[in-house]
Design a protein around this motif. Structure first.
Motif, PDB file in Angstrom:
ATOM      1  N   GLY A 335      32.263  37.427  34.801  1.00 35.68           N
ATOM      2  CA  GLY A 335      33.356  37.888  35.505  1.00 35.68           C
ATOM      3  C   GLY A 335      33.912  36.585  36.446  1.00 35.68           C
ATOM      4  N   MET A 361      37.666  42.111  34.455  1.00 35.23           N
ATOM      5  CA  MET A 361      37.002  43.219  35.298  1.00 35.23           C
ATOM      6  C   MET A 361      36.735  44.354  34.426  1.00 35.23           C
ATOM      7  SD  MET A 361      38.706  42.857  39.303  1.00 35.23           S
ATOM      8  CE  MET A 361      40.318  42.195  38.628  1.00 35.23           C
ATOM      9  N   SER A 372      40.349  47.844  38.038  1.00 35.59           N
ATOM     10  CA  SER A 372      40.674  46.346  37.892  1.00 35.59           C
ATOM     11  C   SER A 372      42.256  45.974  37.962  1.00 35.59           C
ATOM     12  CB  SER A 372      40.421  46.376  36.205  1.00 35.59           C
ATOM     13  OG  SER A 372      39.198  46.832  35.801  1.00 35.59           O
TER      14      SER A 372
END
Length: 453
Positions: A335, A361, A372
Motif C-alpha cells: 500500500g 487501500m 478508504s
C-alpha cells in the motif's frame, strides 16, 4: 485391612473455593488492557477533534478572504476581464504589497495560500499531539511528513518562474464564465468527496476543453481544487471517525515524496508517456473492483506485522448499517509503494490521484470502502500541498480562475461529506468504478495527445 479416612481423600480445596491468584492476575491484565484501549481511544478522539477544528478554521478563513477579494473586483477598473486574468501577484512579496494597496487579487491569492497551508498546519498539529501523547512511532512518521512538506516549499521558492503567456483576446472571461466554473467545480467537489478524489479529473478538462485555458493554468488550479476537496470533506469525516488518521499519516510519507518527484519531473519533461502508463495501470487496478462490486465489507482480513506495530486497525460508526464496524489491515508495505505512485501522478498531472489511493487501500490493504475514500480525502490535501508551492512559484495559479474553483469545490465537498454518511459501501463502489474508467481514459487520451486535457 485399614480403611482410609474419608478426610484424607478430600481435595486440598473445596469445589467452590479454588485458588484465586491466577484469575486475579487475568482480571488485572484484562482491566489494564481495557484501560489502555480506552486511553488510546480518548487520545485519538482528541486528535480527531483538533484536526477537524484546524481544517474547519482554515477552510472558513480562506473562503472568507477569497469572497472579499471577489467582492472588491467590481470596484476596480477592468472587473472580471481577460486582461486582468493575467495580471496577478506571483510571489509572497507581491501578495504583501498588493494587500497594502487593497488589490483584490492579492486578497484572493492570500486566501488560496491559506488553503494550501491548511493541510501543512494539520500535519504540524498532529505532530504536537503525538508528542503530547508520547507516541514515539507516530512522532517520527509525522515529523518526516512535515519535513518533506517544508522541503517542498523551499524547492518551490527557488524554482524558476515559468509564466504562461496567452493572448488575452483569445480567452473570454466574465462574471458568467466565473459562475459556470463555480457550478462545474461544485459538481467536481461533490463527486470527489464521495469517492475520495480531488476533483482534478473533472476540473482540468473543464478548464481546458470547455473554457480554453492553458494546461499549466488548469493543472495549477486543479492542485487548489484537490486541497479544497480534502479540507472541506475531511472536516466532517475526521469528526465522525470515518477517517483512519494513523493510516493516513503513515501513507502520506509515500504520497508526499511522490508528489515532489512528480512536480519536479513535470518541469523537466512532458508526462505524456507516463500518462498512458498510469492510465493502463489504473484500468488493470480497477478490474478487481468489478468482481467485488456487491461487497459491503471485506471478509477474512488479518493484521500484518506492520499493521500490528503501527496500530493501524480501528473501527468506524456506519450509519447505514446501524453499528460500529471493526476492521483490520493487511499488505501494508505494498500500500505504501502504491502511495508513492499516486503522489507521482498528482505532482505530474495535477489530478489528485485519489483513484490510486482508494484502490490501494480498498484492494491491497483491504479496508472498508468508506474508510478508504475518507482517508484518501484526508491524504490528497497533503499530497497536493507538497507540489502546490512549486506551481505557485511558476505563476501557474491565477486567482481569478482558482477562486470560483476553490469556492465551488469547497461547497461540493461539504455536501458530499453529508451524503456519504447515509450511503452504503456498495453504492459507493458503483459510483467509484465509472469514475475510475473516466480517469483512466482521460490519462491515456492526454498521453496520446488526442484529448485537450
Amino acid at each position: 485391612m485399614i480403611k482410609k479416612d474419608k478426610i484424607g481423600l478430600k481435595e486440598p480445596y473445596p469445589e467452590n473455593s479454588m485458588p484465586v491468584l491466577e484469575p486475579i492476575c487475568t482480571h488485572n491484565n484484562v482491566d489494564a488492557q481495557k484501560q489502555q484501549e480506552a486511553k488510546e481511544t480518548q487520545e485519538l478522539l482528541q486528535l480527531s477533534n483538533s484536526i477537524s477544528w484546524i481544517l474547519q478554521g482554515g477552510v472558513i478563513l480562506s473562503a472568507l478572504l477569497i469572497v472579499i477579494g471577489m467582492a472588491m473586483l467590481p470596484t476596480r477598473p477592468g472587473g472580471l476581464s481577460a486582461a486582468r486574468l493575467l495580471n496577478f501577484p506571483q510571489t509572497l512579496g507581491q501578495v504583501g504589497a498588493g494587500l497594502l494597496v487593497l488589490r483584490p487579487q492579492a486578497f484572493i491569492m492570500l486566501g488560496l495560500l491559506l488553503l494550501i497551508a491548511t493541510p501543512i498546519v494539520r500535519v504540524a498539529a498532529s505532530l504536537v499531539m503525538f508528542i503530547k501523547e508520547r507516541d514515539y512511532k507516530y512522532m517520527v512518521i509525522t515529523a518526516g511528513v512535515l519535513a518533506i512538506l517544508i522541503f517542498s516549499l523551499f524547492i518551490g521558492s527557488r524554482d524558476q518562474q515559468n509564466e504562461v503567456t496567452i493572448n488575452a483576446l483569445q480567452v473570454h472571461f466574465s462574471l458568467g464564465v466565473a459562475l459556470l466554473i463555480f457550478t462545474g467545480s461544485l459538481l467536481a467537489g461533490l463527486v470527489g468527496a464521495l469517492v475520495g478524489l480531488g476533483g482534478g479529473i473533472m476540473v482540468v478538462p473543464m478548464l481546458t476543453i470547455v473554457f480554453g485555458f492553458p494546461i499549466p493554468f488548469a493543472i495549477g488550479v486543479s492542485i487548489i481544487s484537490v486541497i479544497a476537496t480534502s479540507s472541506g470533506a475531511a472536516v466532517a469525516y475526521v469528526r465522525d471517525r470515518l477517517t483512519n488518521i494513523r493510516i493516513g499519516m503513515f501513507l502520506e510519507i509515500g504520497t508526499t515524496l511522490g508528489a515532489i518527484s512528480g512536480a519536479f519531473i513535470a518541469g523537466l519533461l512532458a508526462p505524456n508517456l507516463l500518462g498512458v502508463i498510469f492510465g493502463i495501470i489504473l484500468l488493470v487496478s480497477a478490474a478487481p473492483l468489478v468482481f467485488k462490486i456487491g461487497e459491503e465489507l471485506p471478509q477474512g482480513v488479518v493484521n500484518d506485522r506492520w499493521a500490528r506495530t503501527l496500530n493501524l486497525a480501528s473501527s468506524y460508526p456506519d450509519h447505514k448499517l446501524g453499528r460500529e464496524v471493526s476492521y483490520q489491515v493487511t499488505r501494508t508495505p505494498f500500500g505504501l509503494a502504491m502511495m508513492y505512485a499516486a503522489g507521482l501522478i498528482s505532482g505530474l498531472l495535477g489530478i489528485g490521484s485519489g483513484t490510486f489511493k482508494v484502490i490501494a487501500m480498498d484492494t491491497i490493504m483491504r479496508l472498508p470502502l468508506k474508510v478508504s475514500t475518507t482517508t484518501s480525502n484526508l491524504m490528497i490535501g497533503v499530497t497536493a500541498a507538497a507540489s502546490a508551492g512549486i506551481y505557485f512559484s511558476r505563476g501557474n495559479i491565477p486567482p481569478l480562475i482558482a477562486a470560483p474553483v476553490a469556492l465551488g469545490v469547497l461547497m461540493g465537498a461539504l455536501l458530499g461529506a453529508r451524503l456519504l454518511l447515509h450511503m452504503s459501501n456498495k453504492i459507493l463502489r458503483i459510483i467509484f468504478i465509472p469514475v475510475i474508467l473516466i480517469a483512466a481514459l482521460e490519462m491515456i487520451l492526454h498521453g496520446l495527445g488526442i484529448g485537450s486535457f
